[in-house]
Motif scaffolding. Structure first.
Motif, PDB file in Angstrom:
ATOM      1  N   ILE A 158       4.162  -7.983  -8.941  1.00  0.00           N
ATOM      2  CA  ILE A 158       5.263  -7.491  -8.103  1.00  0.00           C
ATOM      3  C   ILE A 158       5.088  -6.002  -7.813  1.00  0.00           C
ATOM      4  O   ILE A 158       5.302  -5.539  -6.683  1.00  0.00           O
ATOM      5  N   GLU A 159       4.661  -5.253  -8.820  1.00  0.00           N
ATOM      6  CA  GLU A 159       4.414  -3.819  -8.628  1.00  0.00           C
ATOM      7  C   GLU A 159       3.282  -3.592  -7.626  1.00  0.00           C
ATOM      8  O   GLU A 159       3.358  -2.698  -6.769  1.00  0.00           O
ATOM      9  N   THR A 179       4.654  -4.280  -4.175  1.00  0.00           N
ATOM     10  CA  THR A 179       5.552  -3.189  -3.755  1.00  0.00           C
ATOM     11  C   THR A 179       4.746  -1.994  -3.263  1.00  0.00           C
ATOM     12  O   THR A 179       5.054  -1.395  -2.219  1.00  0.00           O
ATOM     13  N   GLU A 180       3.689  -1.645  -3.988  1.00  0.00           N
ATOM     14  CA  GLU A 180       2.831  -0.524  -3.585  1.00  0.00           C
ATOM     15  C   GLU A 180       2.121  -0.830  -2.270  1.00  0.00           C
ATOM     16  O   GLU A 180       1.949   0.064  -1.425  1.00  0.00           O
ATOM     17  N   VAL A 192       3.196  -2.753   0.218  1.00  0.00           N
ATOM     18  CA  VAL A 192       4.162  -2.623   1.309  1.00  0.00           C
ATOM     19  C   VAL A 192       4.369  -1.144   1.648  1.00  0.00           C
ATOM     20  O   VAL A 192       4.420  -0.759   2.833  1.00  0.00           O
ATOM     21  N   SER A 193       4.461  -0.313   0.611  1.00  0.00           N
ATOM     22  CA  SER A 193       4.644   1.121   0.838  1.00  0.00           C
ATOM     23  C   SER A 193       3.463   1.697   1.628  1.00  0.00           C
ATOM     24  O   SER A 193       3.651   2.492   2.567  1.00  0.00           O
ATOM     25  N   LEU A 195      13.139  -3.367   1.584  1.00  0.00           N
ATOM     26  CA  LEU A 195      12.350  -4.457   1.007  1.00  0.00           C
ATOM     27  C   LEU A 195      13.237  -5.609   0.554  1.00  0.00           C
ATOM     28  O   LEU A 195      14.239  -5.391  -0.146  1.00  0.00           O
ATOM     29  N   ASP A 212      13.905  -9.011  -1.836  1.00  0.00           N
ATOM     30  CA  ASP A 212      13.586  -9.264  -3.238  1.00  0.00           C
ATOM     31  C   ASP A 212      12.176  -9.840  -3.336  1.00  0.00           C
ATOM     32  O   ASP A 212      11.861 -10.848  -2.694  1.00  0.00           O
ATOM     33  N   ILE A 213      11.324  -9.183  -4.109  1.00  0.00           N
ATOM     34  CA  ILE A 213       9.935  -9.644  -4.241  1.00  0.00           C
ATOM     35  C   ILE A 213       9.835 -10.554  -5.458  1.00  0.00           C
ATOM     36  O   ILE A 213      10.177 -10.165  -6.575  1.00  0.00           O
ATOM     37  N   LEU A 267       6.531 -13.170  -0.123  1.00  0.00           N
ATOM     38  CA  LEU A 267       7.040 -11.927   0.456  1.00  0.00           C
ATOM     39  C   LEU A 267       6.796 -11.831   1.962  1.00  0.00           C
ATOM     40  O   LEU A 267       7.703 -11.423   2.701  1.00  0.00           O
TER      41      LEU A 267
END
Length: 554
Positions: A9-10, A13-14, A16-17, A30, A32-33, A50
């Motif tokens: 998940i981390e 998230t990175e 997507v950023s 975002l 919920d992943i 996602l």
């Protein structure tokens, strides 16, 4: 320990950023992943939807989003292959060398393997069983007992500080009926005419209880005025029944930290304090000669009586005072109650009370444990051979054993009714899931004993040699335990443990059949013995979470 799911998940998230910074995705909030295990292992070890969620927000093709994100994910030491699949999934396959390295991690963790830091020391009060001390426990009570004690084990493994409590209903109309019933049975056993009250207790165990009292105290209570005799006999009877209950639960491996008396709520002032607090909030109303809790003001269909016309509190009033004590005096962060099916209608009004006390009702959880039907194969067991009216928990434990009781009671979700097949629980064959799982542990123990007898030292074994499919499948299954603990904590559904235990045993049996553990190949023997010991660690931990034994031989 950190779950691999959380690490993935981390990474997402990175990614997507980065995509947003590079202008490949618009700067939107975002969703919920989540990362799940795909049903088909051909898609890898984990998958995330996602891109599908993002597509609904930004209106782009989910498969295109998946491709963009997959290209921006920085692989950690865990991740091998990353792929995309229609209609918009990102799939992850774990590296083989990372997987095999987890065997050493499991062995190093030992019994603590799978433990998580979800609770971070928050205080949870878990109240279960809490049967009126008016008779022996029956099989339905056993189901709630096992649910509660297993949940306590899992929550403790997830770093919650758990306090297990039995609420002793030693006040109210049922206790009065018990006292009067015992007095009548006592007189009858001494040949004095007496009639058990219509609302009283007529079971054979009451006759036995009266005889026990006579054996210890004789006929001395016949000389006392009836009110005094009823009261004193009641005290003796309650104490004896509580001894039965403690003993029965102990047989089942269920032990409590606190035995909380309902009477103490009145002598300790909690009842008065709780009622005063509700009255200050205008949640109590006096009408029709009684005092009512204004449940309708909090969304309930009807108000509920807390004090009867004769001034006596209802059991609802006791529950209000009890939860005032739990939350506001003992200051538990969360309270979990396990109640029988007959308490289903009580849940929503207790939620309303929690709100009226100024507390977040989300801190209060009720699990309803449904009924249990006993069977011997196709034949339903309706009555006890011993007492003639109910099948006691003690009878069941004595016949099939505590481990079988625990596993079978856990094998269905609490909200579903269950059939308990006594004959199946006693079988020493793979048909019996308890035997099947424990036999796997015993087989593992026998392999390790054989290695010890042959003087094989495998502690320096090279786990990188574990590359065959049965070996890797077993490792993947072992790595599920931490995730399973998280699921049980989130859902309050410990029945998942029974299915996991059976799956782990099955995967081990397949490995054992296809991979010779102790062979002429010394290096491979060492690595496989390490894997076997790790499997033993995980299976034992699973059994211990369920409160069961992990036998070394069978």
């Amino acid at each position: 320990m950190t779950l691999i799911k959380q690490k993935l998940i981390e990474l997402l998230t990175e990614a997507v950023s980065r995509a947003q910074q590079q202008g490949k995705l618009p700067a939107v909030a975002l969703p919920d992943i989540t990362v799940e295990r795909p049903q088909n292992s051909a898609y890898g070890d984990y998958a995330s939807s996602l891109p599908l969620k993002l597509a609904r927000v930004i209106g782009a093709n989910p498969l295109t989003i998946a491709g963009e994100l997959a290209g921006l994910i920085v692989r950690g030491p865990e991740v091998g292959n990353i792929s995309v699949a229609p209609p918009g999934f990102i799939n992850f396959t774990l590296k083989t060398d990372w997987l095999t390295g987890q065997v050493d991690g499991i062995l190093q963790a030992g019994e603590s393997y799978g433990d998580l830091d979800l609770g971070r020391g928050s205080r949870v009060q878990l109240e279960f069983v809490s049967v009126n001390p008016t008779g022996p426990l029956h099989v339905g009570h056993g189901r709630g007992a096992i649910l509660g004690s297993t949940l306590a084990n899992v929550l403790s493994a997830a770093s919650y500080k758990v306090e297990k409590e039995y609420y002793v209903n030693d006040a109210g109309s049922q206790i009065d009926a018990f006292n009067r019933s015992l007095y009548a049975h006592y007189r009858q056993a001494l040949g004095v005419e007496a009639e058990v009250p219509p609302d009283g207790y007529h079971g054979a165990y009451m006759i036995d209880l009266a005889r026990e009292v006579i054996a210890e105290h004789g006929d001395q209570f016949l000389a006392l005025p009836e009110p005094e005799a009823v009261s004193r006999l009641g005290e003796i009877g309650h104490a004896r029944v509580m001894e039965w209950i403690r003993s029965d639960l102990d047989m089942l491996g269920v032990r409590f930290d606190v035995w909380f008396s309902e009477r103490s709520l009145y002598s300790g002032g909690q009842y008065q304090k709780a009622m005063s607090l509700l009255r200050q909030g205008s949640y109590l109303a006096d009408r029709e000669g009684a005092t009512w809790f204004a449940s309708t003001a909090l969304g309930e269909d009807k108000d509920n009586v807390v004090v009867r016309g004769d001034g006596s509190p209802t059991y609802f009033a006791s529950d209000i005072a009890y939860h005032y004590n739990k939350f506001l005096e003992r200051k538990f962060d969360r309270v979990i109650n396990i109640w029988g099916a007959d308490h289903q209608g009580h849940v929503s009004r207790m939620k309303a009370v929690i709100s009226a006390l100024g507390l977040d009702p989300e801190r209060f959880t009720v699990i309803i444990s449904q009924m249990v039907t006993l069977r011997r194969g196709d034949e339903m067991v309706r009555i006890s051979k011993r007492s003639g009216d109910i099948v006691t928990l003690r009878e069941l434990v004595e016949e099939v054993g505590a481990d079988a009781c625990r596993f079978f009671f856990l094998s269905r979700s609490a909200d579903s009714q269950m059939d308990f097949d006594i004959e199946l629980a006693k079988k020493e064959s793979p048909d019996n899931p308890v035997y099947y799982v424990q036999y796997a542990h015993a087989r593992i123990a026998s392999i390790l004993r054989l290695a010890q007898q042959r003087g094989i030292d495998y502690h320096d074994g090279d786990v990188s040699l574990l590359v065959s499919e049965p070996e890797l499948t077993l490792i993947r299954k072992m790595l599920l335990l931490p995730e399973l603990i998280e699921i049980v904590v989130q859902t309050m559904e410990p029945h998942h443990l029974t299915y996991y235990a059976q799956d782990l045993a099955t995967v081990f049996h397949v490995f054992y059949k296809q991979c010779r553990v102790i062979s002429q190949d010394g290096a491979l023997t060492g690595s496989r013995l390490k894997l076997v010991e790790a499997a033993k660690t995980v299976l034992a931990k699973t059994l211990h979470l369920m409160g069961m034994t992990a036998p070394e031989s069978m």
